[in-house]
Every structure is written in structure tokens, then in C-alpha cells.
Design a protein around this motif. Structure first.
Motif, PDB file in Angstrom:
ATOM      1  N   ASN A 147       5.572   9.621  -4.144  1.00 56.07           N
ATOM      2  CA  ASN A 147       4.786   8.676  -4.931  1.00 56.07           C
ATOM      3  C   ASN A 147       5.497   8.324  -6.231  1.00 56.07           C
ATOM      4  OD1 ASN A 147       2.431   8.212  -7.144  1.00 56.07           O
ATOM      5  ND2 ASN A 147       1.852   7.416  -5.153  1.00 56.07           N
ATOM      6  N   PHE A 203      -9.224   6.233   3.883  1.00 61.26           N
ATOM      7  CA  PHE A 203      -8.297   5.858   2.820  1.00 61.26           C
ATOM      8  C   PHE A 203      -6.913   5.523   3.383  1.00 61.26           C
ATOM      9  CE2 PHE A 203     -11.391   8.368   0.358  1.00 61.26           C
ATOM     10  CZ  PHE A 203     -11.656   7.471  -0.668  1.00 61.26           C
ATOM     11  N   MET A 231       0.818  -1.212   0.000  1.00 60.39           N
ATOM     12  CA  MET A 231       0.000   0.000   0.000  1.00 60.39           C
ATOM     13  C   MET A 231       0.856   1.268   0.000  1.00 60.39           C
ATOM     14  SD  MET A 231      -3.010  -1.165  -0.223  1.00 60.39           S
ATOM     15  CE  MET A 231      -4.089   0.223   0.176  1.00 60.39           C
ATOM     16  N   ASN A 272       2.200   2.866  -2.474  1.00 59.07           N
ATOM     17  CA  ASN A 272       1.774   3.813  -3.516  1.00 59.07           C
ATOM     18  C   ASN A 272       0.574   4.630  -3.068  1.00 59.07           C
ATOM     19  OD1 ASN A 272       3.813   2.876  -5.109  1.00 59.07           O
ATOM     20  ND2 ASN A 272       2.523   2.171  -6.783  1.00 59.07           N
ATOM     21  N   GLN A 273      -0.417   3.964  -2.467  1.00 58.19           N
ATOM     22  CA  GLN A 273      -1.600   4.698  -2.028  1.00 58.19           C
ATOM     23  C   GLN A 273      -1.250   5.669  -0.908  1.00 58.19           C
ATOM     24  OE1 GLN A 273      -5.480   3.006  -1.903  1.00 58.19           O
ATOM     25  NE2 GLN A 273      -5.921   3.695   0.167  1.00 58.19           N
ATOM     26  N   TYR A 274      -0.438   5.218   0.038  1.00 58.21           N
ATOM     27  CA  TYR A 274      -0.116   6.081   1.180  1.00 58.21           C
ATOM     28  C   TYR A 274       0.634   7.333   0.741  1.00 58.21           C
ATOM     29  CZ  TYR A 274       0.616   7.175   6.080  1.00 58.21           C
ATOM     30  OH  TYR A 274       0.581   7.796   7.302  1.00 58.21           O
ATOM     31  N   LEU A 302      -8.299   4.648  -5.344  1.00 62.94           N
ATOM     32  CA  LEU A 302      -7.834   4.446  -3.973  1.00 62.94           C
ATOM     33  C   LEU A 302      -8.710   3.439  -3.245  1.00 62.94           C
ATOM     34  CD1 LEU A 302      -7.063   8.130  -2.892  1.00 62.94           C
ATOM     35  CD2 LEU A 302      -5.419   6.369  -3.569  1.00 62.94           C
ATOM     36  N   THR A 326     -10.368  10.827  -5.664  1.00 57.85           N
ATOM     37  CA  THR A 326      -9.921   9.622  -4.975  1.00 57.85           C
ATOM     38  C   THR A 326     -10.023   8.376  -5.864  1.00 57.85           C
ATOM     39  OG1 THR A 326     -12.156   9.298  -4.049  1.00 57.85           O
ATOM     40  CG2 THR A 326     -10.568  10.550  -2.719  1.00 57.85           C
ATOM     41  N   CYS A 376      -4.029   1.148   4.537  1.00 59.68           N
ATOM     42  CA  CYS A 376      -2.580   1.097   4.319  1.00 59.68           C
ATOM     43  C   CYS A 376      -1.824   0.694   5.577  1.00 59.68           C
ATOM     44  CB  CYS A 376      -2.065   2.470   3.872  1.00 59.68           C
ATOM     45  SG  CYS A 376      -2.884   3.166   2.423  1.00 59.68           S
ATOM     46  N   SER A 402      -3.809  13.165  -4.412  1.00 60.34           N
ATOM     47  CA  SER A 402      -5.262  13.019  -4.277  1.00 60.34           C
ATOM     48  C   SER A 402      -5.820  14.256  -3.616  1.00 60.34           C
ATOM     49  CB  SER A 402      -5.601  11.767  -3.455  1.00 60.34           C
ATOM     50  OG  SER A 402      -5.190  11.946  -2.106  1.00 60.34           O
ATOM     51  N   ARG A 460       0.535   8.635  -2.252  1.00 64.63           N
ATOM     52  CA  ARG A 460      -0.389   9.453  -3.040  1.00 64.63           C
ATOM     53  C   ARG A 460      -1.243  10.326  -2.125  1.00 64.63           C
ATOM     54  NH1 ARG A 460      -5.282   7.300  -7.048  1.00 64.63           N
ATOM     55  NH2 ARG A 460      -6.203   9.365  -7.406  1.00 64.63           N
TER      56      ARG A 460
END
Length: 219
Positions: free
Chosen positions: A202, A145, A77, A79-81, A216, A213, A149, A208, A83
Motif C-alpha cells: 500500500n 470491500f 482501486m 490503494n484499497q486492494y 473503504l 474500514t 476493486c 484495515s 490496504r
């Protein structure tokens, strides 16, 4: 191009002192080229101001209250964190600022997947300020979101975004014990965001917002 090691003394690559070795010159050029190419991939958001800077008249002012915590980041996770955090949502930053939180920073240790955060509190009614954060709808959406993560060490029941408190011994970010502080605490804070020295992490240069979003994972 300017490479700044000290904000008061920017170093221009075309005016480096003759005493600098060719290897130092080459390192500087590599750093500048890297930063320049990254800025094209992920342009820096516009600087925002959330209020008047908090400053004190003397260096003898009482130190702010310091807080630190640790939680695991799920490697898949990352990449998401990043972002979410390369440009923290404006509404979240304003709420934190209005609730007297300052200098919030998160560090990541890849080998252990641990994240450490530290922040400072400058208000006088901690419980009320923290309740204002947890009651904020946009903050809760933000948490929903972030939570997929993270892996807390001790938590029972629903996550914070759903109103959970983790049970008797639960802490989403496990509190850390302060074992040293060398003094020279901050006596003034900027009201601007983001920090101009922060380099986005990222891999795809994505960010974001509360209205953007797509893609995500949400709890």
C-alpha cells in the motif's frame, strides 16, 4: 543490518566477503535502506498462529490439491486492494486455515491489470470447507470491500458477498488450467501469519481490519 537472500545464510553488510564488488555492496545498502524506511512507514503486524503446523512424515505424501484463478483489478482501486491485503483480516485468515486452505498468494500484473491467485487444499471434504467460508459473516464482509476493486470476466447477478453464484458460467475468479507442475510439492505448512518475507504494497502504508474500514468503498 542483515540482508537475507537465503534464510539459512543471512548476509551482514559489515561482513560481506572481500570478493563482492563495490557495485554489489551498493545495491545491498540501497535495498536495506529501502526496507528500513518502509518498515517505519508501515510497521509489520504481530505474527499470529492459527493452529498446529501441518507436516507429513515422508516426502512421498500425496500432493495437495492446487487451485488458480484470474480476475481484473480496477487500477483506481489499487490503494484499497493493497490496504485490505497488506494485512488480511485475522478472522478471514483463521477461517481459511480452518477450512484447510494453505499457501494462498495473489500476484498483480500492472500492464494488463490482471490478478492471479494460487492456493492449495489439504482437507478431505472440499464442499463442506468451502461452504463454511462462504457462510462466514466476517468473510462476506471482507468480500464486500474486495468486490468493488475487481472486475470478473464472467458474472451475472449479485456478487458473492450478497449470495450470488454468477449464473451458469459465472466465476468471480476465472479458473485457470494447470499445464505444468514440476513436482517437489510441499510436504509441510507453517501455521503462522503473516509471512515474514512479505513486503507491504500500500503506497500510504495503511492496513484495515474487520473493525477499521474507514474510507473503504463497500459494495
Amino acid at each position: 543490518r542483515i540482508l537475507t537472500f537465503d534464510r539459512r545464510k543471512p548476509i551482514c553488510l559489515t561482513r560481506l566477503p572481500y570478493s563482492w564488488s563495490s557495485s554489489n555492496m551498493w545495491k545491498c545498502k540501497r535495498i536495506c535502506n529501502k526496507l528500513s524506511s518502509f518498515s517505519r512507514i508501515c510497521p509489520r503486524p504481530e505474527m499470529k498462529t492459527y493452529g498446529k503446523p501441518l507436516s507429513f512424515s515422508t516426502a512421498s505424501t500425496k500432493a495437495p490439491k492446487r487451485f488458480a484463478g484470474v480476475v481484473k483489478l480496477k487500477p483506481e482501486m489499487y490503494n484499497q486492494y493493497t490496504r485490505l491485503h497488506d494485512h488480511t483480516w485475522d478472522e478471514v485468515m483463521k477461517r481459511m486455515y480452518d477450512s484447510n486452505m494453505r499457501n494462498f498468494v495473489v500476484y498483480y500484473h500492472k500492464e494488463t491489470s490482471l490478478m492471479f491467485h494460487h492456493w492449495e487444499y489439504v482437507g478431505s471434504d472440499f464442499d463442506t470447507d468451502m461452504k463454511a467460508i462462504s457462510d462466514d459473516e466476517v468473510v462476506r464482509k471482507w468480500w464486500s470491500f474486495c468486490e468493488p476493486c475487481q472486475e470478473p470476466f464472467q458474472w451475472e447477478g449479485p456478487p458473492p458477498s450478497k449470495g450470488g453464484d454468477g449464473g451458469p458460467d459465472g466465476s468471480w475468479w476465472a479458473p485457470m488450467e494447470e499445464v505444468n507442475h514440476c513436482g517437489a510439492w510441499p510436504v509441510a505448512y507453517s501455521s503462522e501469519f503473516p509471512d515474514p518475507d512479505f513486503v507491504p504494497k500500500n503506497p500510504g502504508g495503511k492496513i484495515s481490519s474487520s473493525t477499521e474500514t474507514d474510507g473503504l468503498v463497500q459494495i
